[in-house]
Design an enzyme around this catalytic site. Structure first.
Site: not given
Length: 379
Positions: A64-68, A70, A84, A181
């Site tokens: 999981e990355g920022g906003f969604g 991967v 992503k 981040d």
């Protein structure tokens, strides 16, 4: 260009105010059009990406990355990619998505992940990046077995590379950027274990004359443990917000433990507090991953990086060095570092002397920190 003009009363507005209103209107529209124009140069077909990821199979899921989420993908050409996929519940809207595309497409640095393309289709929003089979620093540094691969030379190269990447974002790129981040999972590693800063969904742009100023947001985003106190509690952020996160990362790399780790015998102390306690008591060996001590011993370079990490996590943003100063410190063979003050979120016994710049240092500590520095004041 056809434009639907707003109907407004201008009787009470001065001609100057009218001029500035329309100047702002056309300038804003130009900026958005330019972003979309830049983004179209990188647009990829959705079906191509869907097939490359085997219809976003769970077996291709990387994390999981920022906003969604991967995913790993393989194009028809054989090129491996990281995709992503923006979560519809993420809170990142079209503006943030276009911002990330148009921004990252222009960034060129060996310590930043390269954007290959993006895709819009219906509610689907995809970002396509270069793929690294080593995945992230998090997968290595916090794993007891894989961590052994990271000897001090590799760890120092990672620390230095991340520092150079952040310096590029803060001062050397076309845009001036705050990442917001910075953490171990957002540092990817190539085949040679060179670091690549990833995930630009939360970045903030600022003007050159704002580099030393503090900005505010009501939407605090990031990862607790890496967030600077002023940002986590008040929504204040600046380049020193990234510096704090970098300091946490440096100490994690040296200790090989997450920022929420605490020793069994001192469960009330998390990583920053534990490092500070050991530093104050002259027990620096306890700060270092034992595997590094076994293979290298406590080198001046390791001591210097601990010192830099503590300077970065000081509670007062004004006391933290800039990334330019940090890069100079890392590159210098002879440097006298300023004495760090008590870190933010310290959970041990407060030592008031640690807040006094004129206090005489414990001679045991001084003997451990005799790396000489000539530039005391951060730029």
């Amino acid at each position: 260009m056809k434009v639907d003009f707003l109907v407004i009363k201008v009787e009470k507005l001065s001609s100057l105010r009218v001029f500035y209103f329309f100047l702002f209107f056309f300038e804003s529209k130009y900026v958005e059009d330019q972003k979309i124009k830049d983004a179209k140069l990188l647009q990829l077909d959705f079906d191509t990406i869907r097939l490359a990821t085997n219809d976003f199979s769970p077996y291709n899921h990387l994390g999981e990355g920022g906003f969604g989420a991967v995913y790993k993908g393989v194009l028809d050409s054989g090129e491996e990619i990281a995709v992503k996929r923006l979560s519809m519940k993420s809170g990142q809207g079209d503006n943030e998505f276009v911002n990330e595309v148009s921004l990252v497409a222009k960034l060129q640095h060996r310590n930043l992940v390269r954007l290959l393309g993006f895709c819009f289709k219906g509610e689907e929003r995809l970002l396509i990046y270069e793929f690294f089979k080593n995945t992230s620093l998090e997968k290595f540094i916090f794993d007891s077995d894989r961590r052994m691969i990271l000897d001090w030379e590799k760890r120092y190269r990672i620390i230095s590379g991340v520092a150079r990447g952040l310096l590029y974002l803060h001062e050397d790129s076309h845009f001036k950027i705050i990442h917001r981040d910075m953490k171990a999972s957002n540092v990817l590693l190539d085949d040679a274990m060179n670091p690549k800063i990833a995930d630009f969904g939360m970045v903030k742009l600022f003007n050159t004359d704002q580099t030393s100023q503090t900005m505010f947001t009501s939407k605090v985003a990031g990862t607790y443990g890496y967030m600077a106190p002023e940002y986590a509690m008040s929504g204040q952020f600046s380049v020193k917000t990234d510096v704090f996160s970098f300091g946490v990362l440096v100490l994690e790399i040296i200790k090989g433990k997450k920022n929420n780790w605490s020793p069994e015998e001192q469960s009330s102390l998390f990583l920053l507090s534990y490092v500070w306690k050991c530093w104050r008591e002259g027990e620096v060996l306890n700060i270092v991953d034992p595997s590094l001590i076994e293979t290298r011993g406590l080198s001046d370079e390791i001591r210097k990086c601990i010192h830099i990490g503590l300077l970065c996590v000081q509670e007062n943003p004004g006391s933290r060095p800039t990334m330019a100063s940090i890069v100079r410190m890392l590159n210098a063979n002879s440097f006298t570092l300023p004495r760090p003050l008590q870190p933010a979120f310290y959970s041990g016994v407060v030592d008031s002397s640690s807040r006094d710049n004129n206090h005489t240092r414990n001679p045991r500590i001084a003997s451990l920190n005799d790396v000489t520095i000539t530039e005391l004041d951060p730029r």
